[in-house]
Design an enzyme around this catalytic site. Structure first.
Site, mmCIF file in Angstrom:
data_model
loop_
_atom_site.group_PDB
_atom_site.id
_atom_site.type_symbol
_atom_site.label_atom_id
_atom_site.label_comp_id
_atom_site.label_asym_id
_atom_site.label_seq_id
_atom_site.Cartn_x
_atom_site.Cartn_y
_atom_site.Cartn_z
ATOM 1 N N GLU A 220 0.871 -1.180 0.000
ATOM 2 C CA GLU A 220 0.000 0.000 0.000
ATOM 3 C C GLU A 220 0.902 1.222 0.000
ATOM 4 O O GLU A 220 1.481 1.568 1.023
ATOM 5 C CB GLU A 220 -0.927 -0.014 1.221
ATOM 6 N N CYS A 254 -1.496 9.210 2.390
ATOM 7 C CA CYS A 254 -1.124 8.624 1.102
ATOM 8 C C CYS A 254 -2.150 8.935 0.030
ATOM 9 O O CYS A 254 -1.838 8.913 -1.165
ATOM 10 C CB CYS A 254 -0.932 7.109 1.235
#
Length: 478
Positions: A220, A254
Site C-alpha cells: 500500500e 497517502c
C-alpha cells in the site's frame, strides 16, 4: 511478553513459534477469530485516549479529535465489519466441474484457508489505523501476526507494543520496534504473507527482501493522486472538500489530493475559494489551533519548505493560506500553513515527488482530455478525484484513467468504505484489503475437487482406444 532489544534471530524465533502454533492448533474457528477481533476492539476502546495522546506527542502536535476519528474509531469500524461478516466469508465457495463430471457426482469448491503468519509493516502517518485495519482482515482470515510499527512515531509504537502484549500471547500477536535495521531484518523474514504500507522508495527494498523467501506481498504505497475539477463543478463546495483533504493530518496522507487541474478561467477563483475554506475550518488561525496537525518532524518540515523554495526559484506563483497572518518561524512544533503553487512546471520538485504535506499545486487546463493525458503520462496513482455534474465527462475520466481507487465529488472518502477494496496499482501498490477483499487477500484459496465414483473415466487411461480419440476430437474444434 513485551519485546526489548530485538535481533534478527529473535524475530525468527518468534515467527517459528507462531508458525508452530498455527500448525498445532489448526484452522481457527469463527469463534476464535471473533475473540481475537474483540480483544483489539477492547484495546482501542479502553486505551484509545492514551493512543491519541501518544500520537499527539509523536507529531509535536496532532489533533486529538482527528486521531479519535481516523485512528481509533476508524480502526474499530474495520474490526467490527470483519467481525460481522467473517462467518459468511469463511464458507466454502462451490465451483462448477467439467461436463459430464457433475452429472456423475464430482464436486468442486474453494476452501478459504488461513495463510499462517502475516507480517505487518505499518507507517507513521496513521500509526494506529494502519496497524489495526489490516489486522482486522488478518484475524478474520484466521492468521497470526507480527507487527513492525514505525520508528518515527516512537511513543505510539512502544505503547502499542505494550498493549498488544497485555491482550495477546506472543504466539498470537507480537510487536517488534526499532529503526531501519530492524525493519530491514523484519522484511526479510519468511512470513506466509506480508503487508507493507509506506513510501514507494522503501517498497523496492521490502519487495527485494521478500523475494528471497518468495513471500506474497500486499503493498500500500502512494504517489501523486490528482484532482480534476470539472467545469460543471460547484467551485466553493469542491474547494472546501479538497482543502479539507489537504489539511487533514496536515496533508500527510497517502491519498491526499496531490495536485489539481482547474479550468483556466476559474484558477484564481479557486485560490479564493480555497483560502475561504481554510479560514472557515480554522477561524482562530493555524499555529495554536488544536484542530490543525503538525508536520511530523524537522526532516519532513525542511523537505516541504524546500519544495516551496524550489518552486519560487523556478518562477512559480506560491500563495500562502494564512488567514490570521501568523508567524510560523516561531513555534514549538513543525506546523506549516497550507500553500497553493499556481501552474508549476514539471521540473519543479513539487511536481516530481509525492508531497505528503499541506501544499497543493494547481494546473490550469482548457480541455479535460489534456488533464487525462497528463495523468496517463505519469505513474498510476493510489487515488483519483473528479468533481462535477457532467456524467459524460465523469465517465470519460473514469474510463480513460487507471488508479487504485476513485472518489467522485470529494477526496479520500473511498478509503473509508470498508466494503470497497483499498489498494494501488503499479507504483502505487499491489494487492488490496478492507472487508471481504482483505479476507481474500490474507487467505489461501485452496481448490478442492472430489472425483466421481464412476469408472466411465477409465477410457481416459492407457491403452488409448477409439472412445478416447473421439473424446479428444470432440474437444479439438471451434
Amino acid at each position: 511478553m513485551a519485546l526489548d532489544v530485538m535481533t534478527s534471530d529473535g524475530m525468527g524465533e518468534i515467527l517459528a513459534k507462531q508458525k508452530a502454533a498455527n500448525i498445532r492448533d489448526g484452522i481457527p474457528s469463527a469463534e476464535q477469530r471473533i475473540a481475537w477481533i474483540d480483544k483489539s476492539i477492547d484495546l482501542l476502546v479502553t486505551h484509545g485516549d492514551a493512543l491519541s495522546q501518544a500520537m499527539a506527542e509523536d507529531f509535536g502536535h496532532r489533533s486529538i479529535d482527528q486521531s479519535n476519528l481516523t485512528d481509533i474509531a476508524g480502526s474499530i469500524g474495520a474490526l467490527k465489519f470483519s467481525k460481522k461478516h467473517l462467518k459468511k466469508w469463511m464458507k466454502p465457495e462451490k465451483r462448477g466441474v467439467e461436463f459430464p463430471l457433475g452429472l456423475l457426482g464430482s464436486k468442486a469448491y474453494i476452501q478459504y484457508q488461513p495463510k499462517g503468519v502475516v507480517g505487518i509493516i505499518s507507517p507513521w502517518n496513521f500509526p494506529v489505523n494502519l496497524t489495526f485495519a489490516p489486522l482486522a482482515n488478518v484475524f478474520a482470515a484466521g492468521n497470526r501476526a507480527m507487527i513492525k510499527p514505525s520508528e518515527f512515531t516512537e511513543k505510539t509504537s512502544e505503547l502499542m507494543k505494550d498493549l498488544f502484549s497485555q491482550y495477546y500471547t506472543e504466539e498470537e500477536v507480537a510487536v517488534v520496534t526499532g529503526g531501519p535495521d530492524i525493519g530491514a531484518a523484519f522484511s526479510g523474514l519468511p512470513f506466509d504473507h506480508m503487508i507493507f504500507t509506506g513510501a514507494t522508495s522503501i517498497a523496492h527494498h521490502v519487495m527485494r527482501a521478500a523475494a528471497d523467501n518468495l513471500v506474497p506481498l500486499t503493498l500500500e504505497l502512494g504517489g501523486k493522486s490528482p484532482v480534476i475539477l470539472g467545469k460543471s463543478a460547484d467551485l466553493d463546495k469542491a474547494a472546501a472538500r479538497i482543502m479539507a483533504g489537504k489539511t487533514l493530518n496536515a496533508g500527510q496522507i497517502c491519498l491526499a489530493p496531490d495536485y489539481a487541474f482547474v479550468p483556466e478561467e476559474k484558477t484564481h477563483d479557486f485560490v479564493g475559494a480555497a483560502t475561504a475554506a481554510v479560514g472557515k475550518m480554522f477561524p482562530d488561525g493555524l499555529k495554536d489551533n488544536n484542530d490543525y496537525t503538525s508536520v511530523v518532524n524537522q526532516r519532513h518540515f525542511d523537505r516541504l519548505n524546500s519544495y516551496l523554495d524550489d518552486a519560487l526559484e523556478k518562477g512559480a506563483e506560491v500563495i500562502e493560506i494564512n488567514p490570521a497572518g501568523e508567524n510560523f518561524s516561531q513555534q514549538p512544533h513543525h506546523k506549516m500553513a497550507p500553500h497553493i503553487v499556481v501552474n508549476p512546471t514539471d521540473d519543479m520538485k513539487v511536481m516530481q515527488d509525492e508531497i505528503f504535506g499541506p501544499i497543493l499545486p494547481i494546473k490550469s487546463y482548457t480541455n479535460t482530455s489534456d488533464a487525462v493525458g497528463y495523468i496517463n503520462d505519469h505513474a498510476r496513482p493510489l487515488g483519483l478525484y473528479y468533481f462535477g455534474d457532467d456524467a459524460s465527462e465523469r465517465e470519460m475520466v473514469l474510463n480513460n484513467t487507471t488508479s487504485g481507487g476513485v472518489t467522485v465529488n470529494d477526496v479520500i472518502f473511498h478509503v473509508a468504505q470498508e466494503d470497497l477494496p483499498f489498494g494501488g496499482v503499479g507504483p502505487s501498490g499491489m494487492g488490496a484489503y478492507h472487508g471481504k477483499d482483505g479476507f481474500y487477500e490474507f487467505s489461501h484459496k485452496k481448490a478442492v475437487y472430489t472425483q466421481t465414483g464412476s469408472e466411465l473415466l477409465a477410457m481416459m487411461r492407457p491403452p488409448y482406444g477409439e472412445k478416447f480419440r473421439k473424446q479428444v476430437a470432440g474437444r479439438v474444434k471451434k
